[in-house]
Design a protein around this motif. Structure first.
Motif, mmCIF file in Angstrom:
data_model
loop_
_atom_site.group_PDB
_atom_site.id
_atom_site.type_symbol
_atom_site.label_atom_id
_atom_site.label_comp_id
_atom_site.label_asym_id
_atom_site.label_seq_id
_atom_site.Cartn_x
_atom_site.Cartn_y
_atom_site.Cartn_z
ATOM 1 N N GLU A 436 0.798 -1.223 0.054
ATOM 2 C CA GLU A 436 0.049 0.081 0.019
ATOM 3 C C GLU A 436 0.939 1.134 0.060
ATOM 4 O O GLU A 436 2.155 1.280 0.816
ATOM 5 C CB GLU A 436 -0.879 0.041 1.199
ATOM 6 C CG GLU A 436 -1.891 1.034 1.406
ATOM 7 C CD GLU A 436 -2.707 0.614 2.691
ATOM 8 O OE1 GLU A 436 -3.936 -0.004 2.200
ATOM 9 O OE2 GLU A 436 -2.277 0.846 3.694
ATOM 10 N N HIS A 437 0.400 2.194 -0.787
ATOM 11 C CA HIS A 437 0.951 3.752 -0.642
ATOM 12 C C HIS A 437 -0.126 4.750 -0.771
ATOM 13 O O HIS A 437 -0.697 4.921 -1.513
ATOM 14 C CB HIS A 437 1.810 3.632 -1.871
ATOM 15 C CG HIS A 437 3.152 2.812 -2.087
ATOM 16 N ND1 HIS A 437 4.238 2.843 -1.355
ATOM 17 C CD2 HIS A 437 2.992 1.931 -3.208
ATOM 18 C CE1 HIS A 437 4.742 1.705 -2.115
ATOM 19 N NE2 HIS A 437 4.371 1.330 -2.997
ATOM 20 N N CYS A 489 4.509 9.534 -1.265
ATOM 21 C CA CYS A 489 3.926 8.489 -0.299
ATOM 22 C C CYS A 489 3.870 8.930 1.081
ATOM 23 O O CYS A 489 5.018 9.428 1.320
ATOM 24 C CB CYS A 489 4.757 7.051 -0.446
ATOM 25 S SG CYS A 489 3.951 5.708 0.654
ATOM 26 N N ILE A 491 3.587 7.085 3.701
ATOM 27 C CA ILE A 491 4.390 6.136 4.705
ATOM 28 C C ILE A 491 5.557 6.854 4.830
ATOM 29 O O ILE A 491 6.465 7.026 3.679
ATOM 30 C CB ILE A 491 4.378 4.941 3.834
ATOM 31 C CG1 ILE A 491 2.900 4.385 4.098
ATOM 32 C CG2 ILE A 491 5.327 4.120 4.911
ATOM 33 C CD1 ILE A 491 2.906 2.944 3.373
ATOM 34 N N HIS A 494 8.887 5.072 3.299
ATOM 35 C CA HIS A 494 8.916 5.246 1.915
ATOM 36 C C HIS A 494 9.301 6.562 1.278
ATOM 37 O O HIS A 494 10.330 6.781 0.393
ATOM 38 C CB HIS A 494 7.577 4.852 1.223
ATOM 39 C CG HIS A 494 7.127 3.434 1.565
ATOM 40 N ND1 HIS A 494 6.113 2.868 1.039
ATOM 41 C CD2 HIS A 494 7.743 2.486 2.396
ATOM 42 C CE1 HIS A 494 5.836 1.769 1.616
ATOM 43 N NE2 HIS A 494 7.114 1.182 2.179
ATOM 44 N N MET A 499 10.474 7.937 -2.001
ATOM 45 C CA MET A 499 9.405 7.966 -2.849
ATOM 46 C C MET A 499 8.915 9.324 -2.778
ATOM 47 O O MET A 499 7.692 9.666 -1.967
ATOM 48 C CB MET A 499 8.333 6.963 -2.529
ATOM 49 C CG MET A 499 7.223 6.706 -3.431
ATOM 50 S SD MET A 499 6.104 5.416 -2.883
ATOM 51 C CE MET A 499 7.243 3.953 -3.937
HETATM 52 CU CU CU Z 1 4.425 4.204 0.065
#
Ligand code: CU
Ligand code: C2O
Length: 510
Positions: A436-437, A489, A491, A494, A499
Motif C-alpha cells: 500500500e502507498h 507517499c 508512509i 517510503h 518516494m
Molecule cells: Cu509508500
C-alpha cells in the motif's frame, strides 16, 4: 545498465508486509495521558468581550467549539486573523507505567494544540524550533502559497533555536493537520503533528463537534520510541506501531453526550504507515466530509479506512435506543498466541449517553459542488511507484527515480511533471512494491475517478489516495494552485527512502 529484477524485492517487501511480530498492544497494557491538560475553553464568553467595540461582530465570528484537543489561543483581536505561537521542543509522554517516554512536541503536547480558523481567515504562526535538529512545519492539505508550505525543498530548514513566521489565508473549510516535514519517519513518529480545523462560513449546526487524531507508535521494551528506519519491515511495509494513540492517549478518550444529540466527529490519521479501519458503534453515523471538506452527498458505511494523512468527518447521531455509549472503534489484524492472525477491535473513544435531548433534524448537508469529474480534455499521466535494492538497503522510486528524502532536503532533482494551472489532468498511480502507498499531493485536491468501485466508495476531494497492491487507481486534479509542490507517499519511511518528488504547476504565461 541492466536493472536488477524486482521480483526478489517484491517478495521481500511482501514478506515484510506480512510480518506480524508487532501486534498492537492491548489497550489496557499502556498508560494513558490522563494527566495531560484538559481542553481549555479558549473561546471568550460573550460576557468577557467587554473590551471589543463591536460585540455583535465577535458573536458572529465565534467558531463552534471542538472537543478533544486544546486549542491554540489566538493572540490577535482582529476577528479575521488567527495569530498563534508554536514551538517544537523535546517533551515527555506517559504511555507506559512508570516510564517517561521521550517525544518531540509542539507546545509541550502531542498531538500539538489545535489551530482553529474560519474559511478566508488569515493565519499567522510564529514558529520556533527548540529541538536539536532542523525542522519545518507543513500544513497538510492547505492550498496556500508554496513558500508557506513547509516544503524542505523550498524552505530553508528552521535550525535549532531558529524561528520562522508562516503567514497564509485559509481558502478551504475542512479538517486538516500540520506536521514536521524533515526527517518525518522520526519527527512525526516522535510526536510532531497537530490538527488544524477550518470551519465553513456557515457551519452545519450540530450539538457538539469532536476531534480524534489517531496514531500508532512503536515503543521498544524500554518504553522509549524505537529508532526510526531500523528494521526491514519498518522500511518495506512502513512502520506499524504497537500502541494505538487517540489524541495522544493510550486509553480511550471519554466524554458524555445526550441521547438524540447530533455530533460532528473529525478523524485525522497521523500514523506513519498503518491504514486504520474505523467505525462507530452504538450510534447512527454517516460520512459527511473528507480531506477537502464536506461532501455533496453524505453516505453510510460499515467502516472507513483512514490511510496515513487522510481525514474523515462523520455525522454521529446518538439514536441507537439500546446503546449506553457511542464508541469509535478500530479493527486491527492482530497476531494470536498460537501464531495465527485475527481481527481484533480496539476502542479509541467512548461517548457515554447521559440524559436526553429532543430529536433534532439530522445533518443538514450544505450544498457543495465538486468540479466535473469526467472532463473530456484531461491530459493523462502515469506514475509508477516502485523500489529497488541499492547499497545500504531498499530505495523507493516514482517513475524510476528515487527523489528527495534520504534526509537530503535540497538534493538536486527534476520535477516528475510540469502541469499547467487549471487544466484537468488524470494521473494513474500504479505500484509494484509494498502492499500500500497512501499517495499525497501538496497544495491541490483531486478526486478518485477509477476504478469505479473506488470512485464510488471514496467520493469527494482528497489529498491522499491509497494505492493498494497491484490495482492502479486514477485520480483527477485541476491543479488550481500554482507553484512548486511535493508529491510523495505518506508512509514516512517510503518518502524518506526516495518516494518523494515534486511537480511544478505553471501559471498561464501573461
Ligand atoms: Cu509508500
Ligand atoms: Cu502530510 Cu508532505 O505531507
Amino acid at each position: 545498465m541492466a536493472l536488477p529484477s524486482l521480483r526478489p524485492i517484491v517478495a521481500a517487501l511482501l514478506l515484510a508486509a506480512c510480518d506480524s511480530s508487532e501486534p498492537a498492544a492491548p489497550r489496557d497494557a499502556g498508560n494513558d495521558l490522563a494527566d495531560s491538560p484538559p481542553t481549555p475553553d479558549v473561546t471568550p464568553d460573550a460576557a468577557d468581550v467587554t473590551d471589543v467595540t463591536d460585540v455583535s461582530d465577535v458573536a458572529v465570528r465565534r467558531l463552534p467549539a471542538i472537543e478533544g484537543i486544546a486549542e491554540l489561543p489566538d493572540m490577535n483581536p482582529d476577528p479575521r486573523i488567527v495569530e498563534v505561537s508554536l514551538t517544537s521542543a523535546p517533551a515527555v509522554a506517559h504511555w507506559r507505567e512508570g516510564v517517561d517516554t521521550d517525544v518531540l512536541a509542539y507546545n509541550g503536547i502531542t498531538p500539538g494544540p489545535m489551530i482553529h480558523a474560519r474559511v478566508g481567515d488569515r493565519v499567522i504562526v510564529h514558529f520556533r524550533n527548540e529541538m536539536e535538529d532542523d525542522t519545518t512545519v507543513h500544513w497538510h492539505g492547505l492550498r496556500i502559497s508554496d513558500l508557506m508550505d513547509g516544503s524542505p525543498a523550498l524552505q530553508e530548514p528552521v535550525r535549532p533555536g531558529g524561528e520562522f513566521t508562516y503567514d497564509f489565508v485559509v481558502p478551504d473549510a475542512a479538517t486538516f493537520w500540520y506536521h514536521s516535514h524533515i526527517g518525518t519517519a522520526e519527527q512525526i513518529e516522535r510526536g510532531l503533528y497537530g490538527a488544524l480545523v477550518v470551519h465553513e462560513a456557515e457551519p452545519p449546526v450540530v450539538d457538539r463537534e469532536r476531534i480524534y487524531v489517531l496514531d500508532d507508535v512503536k515503543l521498544a521494551s524500554s518504553g522509549q520510541i524505537a529508532p526510526a528506519l531500523a528494521s526491514g519491515p519498518d522500511i518495506g511495509r512502513g512502520r506499524y506501531g504497537n500502541v494505538l494513540l487517540t489524541n495522544g492517549q493510550t486509553t480511550p478518550v471519554t466524554a458524555t453526550a445526550a441521547r438524540n444529540a447530533v455530533e460532528r466527529w473529525r478523524i485525522v490519521s497521523a500514523a506513519n504507515a498503518r491504514s486504520l479501519r474505523v467505525r462507530v458503534d452504538g450510534a447512527m453515523w454517516k460520512v459527511v466530509g473528507t480531506d477537502g471538506g464536506l461532501l455533496p452527498t453524505p453516505y453510510e458505511a460499515s467502516e472507513i479506512v483512514v490511510g496515513p494523512g487522510q481525514r474523515y468527518d462523520l455525522e454521529v447521531r446518538m439514536e441507537d435506543g439500546s446503546a449506553s455509549a457511542a464508541t469509535l472503534v478500530t479493527t486491527v489484524l492482530t497476531s494470536l498466541a498460537d501464531g495465527g492472525l485475527a481481527d481484533r477491535d480496539y476502542t479509541l473513544a467512548s461517548v457515554t449517553l447521559d440524559g436526553e435531548v429532543a430529536p433534532r433534524p439530522a445533518w443538514v448537508a450544505p450544498s457543495v459542488t465538486l468540479p466535473n469529474a469526467a472532463p473530456e480534455m484531461a491530459q493523462a499521466l502515469n506514475w509508477a511507484l516502485s523500489g529497488r535494492v541499492v547499497d545500504g538497503g531498499v530505495e523507493f522510486t516514482i517513475n524510476g527515480v528515487a527523489g528527495l528524502g534520504h534526509g537530503s532536503h535540497t538534493a538536486a532533482h527534476d520535477y516528475i511533471e510540469r502541469v499547467p494551472q487549471g487544466r484537468p489532468v488524470r494521473i494513474t498511480l500504479r505500484s509494484d512494491v509494498s502492499p500500500e502507498h497512501p499517495f499525497h499531493l501538496h497544495g491541490q485536491f483531486f478526486q478518485i475517478v477509477a476504478p469505479q468501485s473506488r470512485a464510488r466508495l471514496e467520493p469527494g476531494l482528497k489529498d491522499v489516495v491509497l494505492v493498494r497492491g497491484a490495482e492502479p487507481v486514477t485520480i483527477l486534479s485541476y491543479f488550481e494552485n500554482p507553484g512548486r509542490w511535493m508529491v510523495h507517499c505518506h508512509i514516512s519511511e517510503h518518502a524518506e527512502r526516495g518516494m518523494m518528488s515534486e511537480i511544478m504547476v505553471l501559471p498561464p504565461s501573461p
